[in-house]
Motif scaffolding. Structure first.
Motif, PDB file in Angstrom:
ATOM      1  N   ALA A  11       0.253 -48.008 -38.836  1.00  0.00           N
ATOM      2  CA  ALA A  11      -0.253 -49.226 -39.480  1.00  0.00           C
ATOM      3  C   ALA A  11      -1.665 -49.024 -40.004  1.00  0.00           C
ATOM      4  O   ALA A  11      -1.996 -49.431 -41.118  1.00  0.00           O
ATOM      5  CB  ALA A  11      -0.211 -50.396 -38.489  1.00  0.00           C
ATOM      6  N   PHE A  12      -2.477 -48.369 -39.198  1.00  0.00           N
ATOM      7  CA  PHE A  12      -3.870 -48.194 -39.596  1.00  0.00           C
ATOM      8  C   PHE A  12      -3.982 -47.270 -40.809  1.00  0.00           C
ATOM      9  O   PHE A  12      -4.744 -47.532 -41.740  1.00  0.00           O
ATOM     10  CB  PHE A  12      -4.690 -47.652 -38.419  1.00  0.00           C
ATOM     11  N   VAL A  13      -3.198 -46.191 -40.773  1.00  0.00           N
ATOM     12  CA  VAL A  13      -3.257 -45.237 -41.886  1.00  0.00           C
ATOM     13  C   VAL A  13      -2.758 -45.884 -43.169  1.00  0.00           C
ATOM     14  O   VAL A  13      -3.283 -45.655 -44.259  1.00  0.00           O
ATOM     15  CB  VAL A  13      -2.456 -43.962 -41.530  1.00  0.00           C
ATOM     16  N   ALA A  14      -1.737 -46.727 -43.045  1.00  0.00           N
ATOM     17  CA  ALA A  14      -1.144 -47.343 -44.237  1.00  0.00           C
ATOM     18  C   ALA A  14      -2.005 -48.470 -44.802  1.00  0.00           C
ATOM     19  O   ALA A  14      -1.901 -48.816 -45.975  1.00  0.00           O
ATOM     20  CB  ALA A  14       0.247 -47.888 -43.892  1.00  0.00           C
ATOM     21  N   ASP A  15      -2.845 -49.023 -43.957  1.00  0.00           N
ATOM     22  CA  ASP A  15      -3.699 -50.134 -44.389  1.00  0.00           C
ATOM     23  C   ASP A  15      -4.679 -49.662 -45.466  1.00  0.00           C
ATOM     24  O   ASP A  15      -5.402 -48.692 -45.282  1.00  0.00           O
ATOM     25  CB  ASP A  15      -4.460 -50.658 -43.153  1.00  0.00           C
ATOM     26  N   VAL A  16      -4.673 -50.331 -46.595  1.00  0.00           N
ATOM     27  CA  VAL A  16      -5.541 -49.897 -47.686  1.00  0.00           C
ATOM     28  C   VAL A  16      -6.767 -50.787 -47.855  1.00  0.00           C
ATOM     29  O   VAL A  16      -7.564 -50.578 -48.768  1.00  0.00           O
ATOM     30  CB  VAL A  16      -4.780 -49.818 -49.029  1.00  0.00           C
ATOM     31  N   SER A  17      -6.940 -51.774 -46.978  1.00  0.00           N
ATOM     32  CA  SER A  17      -8.091 -52.669 -47.179  1.00  0.00           C
ATOM     33  C   SER A  17      -9.390 -51.941 -46.891  1.00  0.00           C
ATOM     34  O   SER A  17      -9.455 -51.019 -46.085  1.00  0.00           O
ATOM     35  CB  SER A  17      -7.964 -53.902 -46.283  1.00  0.00           C
TER      36      SER A  17
ATOM     37  N   ASN B  90     -12.171 -52.901 -45.485  1.00  0.00           N
ATOM     38  CA  ASN B  90     -12.912 -53.090 -44.234  1.00  0.00           C
ATOM     39  C   ASN B  90     -12.003 -52.896 -43.016  1.00  0.00           C
ATOM     40  O   ASN B  90     -12.185 -53.515 -41.978  1.00  0.00           O
ATOM     41  CB  ASN B  90     -13.540 -54.487 -44.212  1.00  0.00           C
ATOM     42  N   LYS B  91     -11.019 -51.992 -43.141  1.00  0.00           N
ATOM     43  CA  LYS B  91     -10.059 -51.886 -42.047  1.00  0.00           C
ATOM     44  C   LYS B  91     -10.687 -51.359 -40.760  1.00  0.00           C
ATOM     45  O   LYS B  91     -10.290 -51.744 -39.660  1.00  0.00           O
ATOM     46  CB  LYS B  91      -8.863 -51.034 -42.459  1.00  0.00           C
ATOM     47  N   ARG B  92     -11.685 -50.475 -40.883  1.00  0.00           N
ATOM     48  CA  ARG B  92     -12.312 -49.957 -39.666  1.00  0.00           C
ATOM     49  C   ARG B  92     -13.042 -51.063 -38.924  1.00  0.00           C
ATOM     50  O   ARG B  92     -12.972 -51.189 -37.703  1.00  0.00           O
ATOM     51  CB  ARG B  92     -13.267 -48.810 -40.002  1.00  0.00           C
ATOM     52  N   GLU B  93     -13.708 -51.934 -39.688  1.00  0.00           N
ATOM     53  CA  GLU B  93     -14.422 -53.055 -39.074  1.00  0.00           C
ATOM     54  C   GLU B  93     -13.437 -53.983 -38.357  1.00  0.00           C
ATOM     55  O   GLU B  93     -13.671 -54.404 -37.221  1.00  0.00           O
ATOM     56  CB  GLU B  93     -15.182 -53.822 -40.152  1.00  0.00           C
ATOM     57  N   ARG B  94     -12.330 -54.269 -39.018  1.00  0.00           N
ATOM     58  CA  ARG B  94     -11.364 -55.189 -38.400  1.00  0.00           C
ATOM     59  C   ARG B  94     -10.732 -54.564 -37.169  1.00  0.00           C
ATOM     60  O   ARG B  94     -10.454 -55.228 -36.172  1.00  0.00           O
ATOM     61  CB  ARG B  94     -10.300 -55.607 -39.412  1.00  0.00           C
ATOM     62  N   LYS B  95     -10.515 -53.250 -37.224  1.00  0.00           N
ATOM     63  CA  LYS B  95      -9.946 -52.576 -36.050  1.00  0.00           C
ATOM     64  C   LYS B  95     -10.931 -52.661 -34.884  1.00  0.00           C
ATOM     65  O   LYS B  95     -10.549 -52.940 -33.744  1.00  0.00           O
ATOM     66  CB  LYS B  95      -9.623 -51.110 -36.392  1.00  0.00           C
ATOM     67  N   ILE B  96     -12.190 -52.420 -35.144  1.00  0.00           N
ATOM     68  CA  ILE B  96     -13.200 -52.504 -34.096  1.00  0.00           C
ATOM     69  C   ILE B  96     -13.178 -53.897 -33.470  1.00  0.00           C
ATOM     70  O   ILE B  96     -13.163 -54.045 -32.245  1.00  0.00           O
ATOM     71  CB  ILE B  96     -14.598 -52.161 -34.658  1.00  0.00           C
ATOM     72  N   ASP B  97     -13.152 -54.913 -34.304  1.00  0.00           N
ATOM     73  CA  ASP B  97     -13.130 -56.286 -33.774  1.00  0.00           C
ATOM     74  C   ASP B  97     -11.880 -56.548 -32.953  1.00  0.00           C
ATOM     75  O   ASP B  97     -11.924 -57.219 -31.918  1.00  0.00           O
ATOM     76  CB  ASP B  97     -13.235 -57.292 -34.925  1.00  0.00           C
ATOM     77  N   GLN B  98     -10.754 -56.014 -33.427  1.00  0.00           N
ATOM     78  CA  GLN B  98      -9.499 -56.203 -32.698  1.00  0.00           C
ATOM     79  C   GLN B  98      -9.598 -55.566 -31.304  1.00  0.00           C
ATOM     80  O   GLN B  98      -9.199 -56.143 -30.303  1.00  0.00           O
ATOM     81  CB  GLN B  98      -8.360 -55.574 -33.497  1.00  0.00           C
TER      82      GLN B  98
END
Lengths: 467, 602
Positions: free
Chosen positions: B113-119, B121-129
């Motif tokens: 999911a993370f690799v496929a995510d093209v947004s 700010n995905k790293r920021e959202r992952k950190i928050d998650q």
């Protein structure tokens, strides 16, 4: 500190750049050995060669190859054992017996009593502290653990391992420092982890993880696959810490490939019984096997705990009294002395006992005279230390205490004062041919690390009278 | 090679013979060599008369700035002409941040999911998650439990499992609710009550020492100084700094034993009592319970002759007691507060408290602190002891401004590019002396619990570990202390061999050892888990899903290393899978990855 980098194999200056990208493996390939013997990497590790200083004209006994360090944790009652003092409190079944000038509690330590000609007992020992954790660490680190170098100090055994590194050969597949059934003890301190204690619990089946559960053939396949896939092991791209761990893999594989390696760690029912049928006895069997194997082991620590007899010290019913502990110690210690005394050493005409210094010591002693209000003895700085083997001339007493065992009336060694843990350490190092006045200059505090603080100033020294 | 580097800076006339290498035949001083190659020190002629010019290597790119951390890190790198490596890829970032923040490796679905995510700010959202997850609470509870040494048995105190559990629950709740760190510490320092009801009284109970009461007060002062101010106050509990600490700690050298006693005096009205009662879980056993309270009177008297410390007595002309005064500021309690509340206020309000905390948190994320050792701060050397003094102050400011929220500070660290650099140095030859410059994310070994949990998760064979007085757990990261499970049991031994310590006299370590390596290679904990016939076996499931070796290889990599194989790795893996019974070879492949260096490191 200037250190010339010399190739230990051919003693020629390599001229190789020790700059960026230096990899041990690269050096080994260039040096032409092709060997990836893990012992080699630390000889090459410049931090070992960074230099140390010693004092001039230090005489070392250099009479022992190995040391077995028997730690009696909890603090044994010296006036009931090594420095027997009789009084109204002494139970009749201590059976105090005179062997020459030595009064010996034959009822407590009968088997050891038959080995008195091999033992030398220091009776003017004096600890620095009377609290267990501090005292135990002090004895094993040869310094105040709460002092400046206490936090980085390696165990005495780790220093021995470091000093033994330079003479290791391909046969030396075992680590130099082992701790059998010793519980948590100080480790390698600031020294590389490889010098830390290889600690394990003795089991009749030996060390199960020395063999792969799915068989040798399967493991050989797996080992190959690990290395085919893991480029990091070849390139060192993950950095030094990962490369060091890889060295442990190589060292472990060497152990696994050594035929019969597990025999060293095993014991059968007959031996188990002869050594007293205790975990401590089993540890002594393995210690004997380890020094007999001559595969790199130099310092083995065994711990027998449970000596903290604040209450009911003479009460057999507790199952934990002095009778019990002495029984456990006696069987194992006597069997160890007997076996080492007949097994051949490395040098012609020598026995293993001749080549192995045995030290028996606790973190401090116990109160003298009548028992306390709980029929026990409490902590006391005065203690005794027992030495055997490794060039020690047996049958000697060093230090004479008063009738209660409190003050020293005579010291009977050159320093003319009480024997401290630091002096015991100097004695061990001297026996093993290690310069106890060494100061290393590779410590993280940058202030210099003394093997024994103040030994270079002559404050502490070996008890040469033992040899 | 060094000689060629030096030659290139010397102008050569066409046809002229190169000058004699000034270094030929000399001895190398290794330390000076590192220094010259790795820093921008002014050029020193190696031998008199030689042309000692060095070619300066300008970095191709500087560290891009995501936040203030990168500004300070980048500035020092530039000064040292040290080029940072590239920002890491998604797979490595995801595994690293998931392990660092929650103690677990990401599963294949999360990786995909993370690799496929093209947004963007995905790293920021992952950190928050991750910060909001239960795993965060588990992992940082373990960290804090180590710091305060929550353990049921130790050489000086026995909290027993009930005290330990109450303490553990209190710590968990604090992290779950993002209780500010300063509030946590104030509560622990000033808590009263019993060790079982609330949990926070266990901090004081844990410092119990046999001997005179003053030893107890001293323990509390030195422990609090060490844990929460990261300063070795223990040194001055036995003697003055003068004559002892000259080369150890310049700040404390100026302090006296009396200064220490005055700090310990804040605890001189604290009373410990304890009682035993029958263990509810074992009719033949007993457990203990401590009760901590404060009295209205009490004094730190200078009248001891034995115990754990050298004798205490007043200097001539001085009173035979001391009143509370905080060692860093000299302040005493206000009229309206109890001694311990005053101490809690003074300690947590001091800037050093914030410095100590951010240094701990930095070390958790990077494997090394800005100040090392992390509990040996020298306040007289704040400009030289830290590798990045201004960064340390900026992090302390950030922590204070963020209300001492650990989540917030960890977020800031994770968001920096410094944190997100690759573990591989791909922009030139690596120089080990650049480690403190953070030119790459330097891999450090996973702590014991993370190794164990990674093995069980990767293989799918998850244990149920009994814990005394608490529900059984299926992850080592949930264990409340290093006596669960018993260190003599297989799992306890495994964790011990990976260095989890005993929260007493054996610190946690990431050192390697032979037994540790033998464990990962030969312990049945590992070797039975890769077997495909285990219930819930990862290998079993993969084999049931496909017979295609390429897919099997990819899935095993994702399940074990949280990434896909490189082309080269896939080639080797597929060849192996084809070389024998597929089931056996698949097991071997996972086994090999569990024994890869990468698996044990982060």
């Amino acid at each position: 500190m200037h250190s010339k980098f010399e190739c230990p194999t051919c003693a020629k200056a390599s001229g190789l750049p020790l700059g960026q990208g230096f990899s041990r493996r690269g050096f080994l390939k260039l040096a032409g050995t092709g060997l990836v013997a893990s012992y080699f990497s630390d000889v090459v590790d410049p931090s070992i060669l960074l230099g140390s200083t010693t004092t001039a004209a230090v005489t070392l006994q250099n009479s022992a190859r190995n040391c077995i360090f028997i730690f009696l944790s909890g603090a044994p009652s010296q006036v009931d054992m090594w420095d027997l003092k009789e009084g109204s409190w002494t139970p009749a079944d201590f059976d105090p017996t005179s062997y020459g000038e030595v009064r010996w509690p034959n009822g407590l330590l009968p088997k050891t009593g038959s080995h008195l000609q091999s033992l030398s007992i220091v009776r003017c020992g004096l600890s620095w502290v009377a609290v267990h954790p501090l005292g135990q660490a002090w004895t094993q680190l040869a310094r105040n653990p709460a002092g400046a170098t206490g936090a980085i100090a390696p165990h005495i055994g780790a220093v021995v391992a470091l000093e033994a590194q330079i003479s290791r050969t391909a046969k030396d597949v075992l680590p130099a420092f082992l701790a059998v059934n010793a519980g948590p003890i100080p480790g390698s301190g600031y020294l590389p982890a490889r010098y830390g204690p290889f600690g394990f619990v003795p089991l009749a089946e030996g060390l199960p993880t020395l063999a792969h559960p799915d068989g040798e053939a399967r493991f050989a396949r797996r080992w190959d696959l690990i290395h085919k896939l893991d480029a990091n092991r070849r390139t060192g791209a993950l950095g030094k810490i990962a490369a060091d761990l890889n060295d442990f893999f190589d060292q472990s594989k060497t152990l696994m490939d050594t035929p019969g390696i597990n025999t060293i760690f095993k014991f059968d029912d007959a031996e188990h019984a002869r050594y007293g049928a205790t975990a401590f006895g089993d540890s002594a069997i393995v210690a004997r096997n380890l020094v007999n194997a001559r595969m790199g082991v130099r310092f083995v620590q065994l711990t027998l705990s449970g000596w903290d007899h604040h209450a009911y010290i003479y009460d057999r019913k507790t199952g934990q009294s002095l009778y019990t502990k002495c029984g456990q110690l006696d069987a194992a210690f006597a069997a160890l002395l007997a076996d080492l005394g007949v097994m051949p050493g490395a040098a012609a005409g020598k026995t293993l006992l001749d080549e192995t210094l045995i030290v028996v010591v606790g973190e401090f002693g116990r109160t003298v005279g009548p028992l306390n209000g709980n029929n026990g003895r409490d902590h006391y700085l005065r203690n005794s230390i027992v030495f055997a083997g490794g060039g020690v001339r047996g049958g000697r007493i060093i230090g004479k205490t008063d009738s209660l065992g409190d003050r020293a009336l005579e010291y009977q060694w050159s320093a003319e004062r009480d024997v401290r843990p630091e002096d015991v350490t100097c004695t061990i190092y001297s026996a093993l041919g290690i310069d106890f006045t060494t100061t290393r200059h590779d410590d993280p505090l940058g202030t210099g690390f003394d093997y024994v603080p103040f030994a270079k100033d002559g404050v502490y020294r070996p008890i040469d009278e033992l040899f | 090679m060094i000689t060629s580097l030096l030659w290139s800076s010397v102008a050569l006339a066409a046809g002229a013979a190169p000058p004699e290498c000034p270094y030929r035949g000399t001895t190398f001083d290794r330390q000076q060599l590192w220094h010259r190659l790795s820093t921008n020190a002014e050029t020193v002629a190696p031998t008199p008369g030689a042309q000692g010019r060095r070619r300066a290597i300008a970095p191709i790119h500087n560290l891009p700035v995501a936040n203030f951390i990168d500004r300070y890190i980048g500035a020092k790198q530039q000064k040292a002409l040290c080029q940072p490596t590239e920002i890491t890829g998604d797979e490595e970032f995801l595994r690293r941040v998931t392990l660092d923040l929650t103690g677990e490796a990401p599963d294949p679905a999360a990786v995909a999911a993370f690799v496929a995510d093209v947004s963007a700010n995905k790293r920021e959202r992952k950190i928050d998650q991750l910060l909001a997850s239960d795993g965060f609470t588990d992992r940082w509870t373990m960290w804090f439990g180590d710091l305060v040494q929550n353990v049921q048995f130790s050489s000086n105190t026995w909290l027993f499992y009930n005290g330990r559990n109450a303490y553990y629950s209190w710590i968990r709740e604090s992290f779950r609710n993002d209780k500010p760190y300063d509030q946590m510490v104030r509560e622990l320092l000033s808590a009263s009550g019993d060790s079982v009801s609330g949990g926070s009284a266990n901090y004081v109970a844990r410092q119990y020492a046999m001997g005179p009461l003053q030893d107890l007060y001293d323990n509390l002062a030195s422990s609090s100084g060490q844990k929460f101010l990261a300063m070795p106050l223990l040194c001055v509990s036995c003697h003055n700094g003068l004559g002892h600490l000259e080369s150890v700690n310049t700040y404390l050298r100026a302090k006296s034993r009396r200064d220490f006693w005055q700090t310990a005096a804040f605890f001189s009205r604290t009373e410990f009592s304890w009682s035993y009662f029958e263990d509810p879980l074992d009719p033949k056993g007993v457990v203990g319970i401590y009760t901590i309270k404060d009295n209205a009177t009490g004094r730190y008297d200078l009248n001891t002759i034995d115990g754990n410390k050298s004798p205490r007595s007043p200097a001539p002309g001085e009173p035979d007691y001391v009143l509370p005064a905080f060692i860093l500021t000299g302040e005493g309690p206000r009229a309206d507060e109890t001694y311990r509340v005053a101490f809690a206020r003074l300690l947590t309000g001091n800037r050093q408290f914030a410095r100590a905390a951010v240094n701990y948190l930095w070390k958790e994320m990077f494997g090394v602190g800005l100040v090392e050792p992390v509990d040996a701060f020298d306040l007289a050397k704040l400009e030289t002891q830290p590798t990045h003094p201004e960064l340390l102050e900026a992090l302390a400011d950030e922590f204070i401004a963020g209300g001492y929220s650990t989540r917030s500070l960890l977020r800031t660290i994770a968001m920096s590019n410094t944190y997100q650099l690759s573990s591989k140095y791909t922009v030139g030859p690596w120089n080990e002396s650049w480690v403190p410059l953070y030119a790459r994310h330097y891999p450090h070994r996973l702590p014991a619990e993370m190794v164990f949990d990674a093995v069980t998760r990767a293989t799918g064979v998850v244990p149920a570990i009994d814990v005394r007085g608490l529900p059984a757990v299926n992850r080592a990261m949930l264990l409340p202390d290093p006596y669960e499970p018993d260190p003599r049991t297989p799992i306890g031994r495994f964790l011990g061999q990976f260095g989890r310590g005993n929260r007493d006299d054996v610190p946690r370590t990431e050192d390697g050892s032979i037994l540790q390596v033998l464990a990962i290679m030969n312990d049945v904990i590992v070797t039975t888990r890769v077997q495909r016939d285990n219930a819930n076996s990862t290998i079993g499931k993969i084999l049931a899903s496909t017979t295609d070796p390429e897919s099997i290889a990819d899935q095993i990599y994702l399940a074990t290393l949280s990434r896909r194989p490189t082309a080269e790795e896939r080639q080797v893996a597929v060849a192996e899978l084809r070389d024998g019974p597929l089931g056996d070879r698949a097991e071997d492949l996972q086994y090999a990855l569990l024994n890869s260096l990468e698996f044990l490191f982060n």
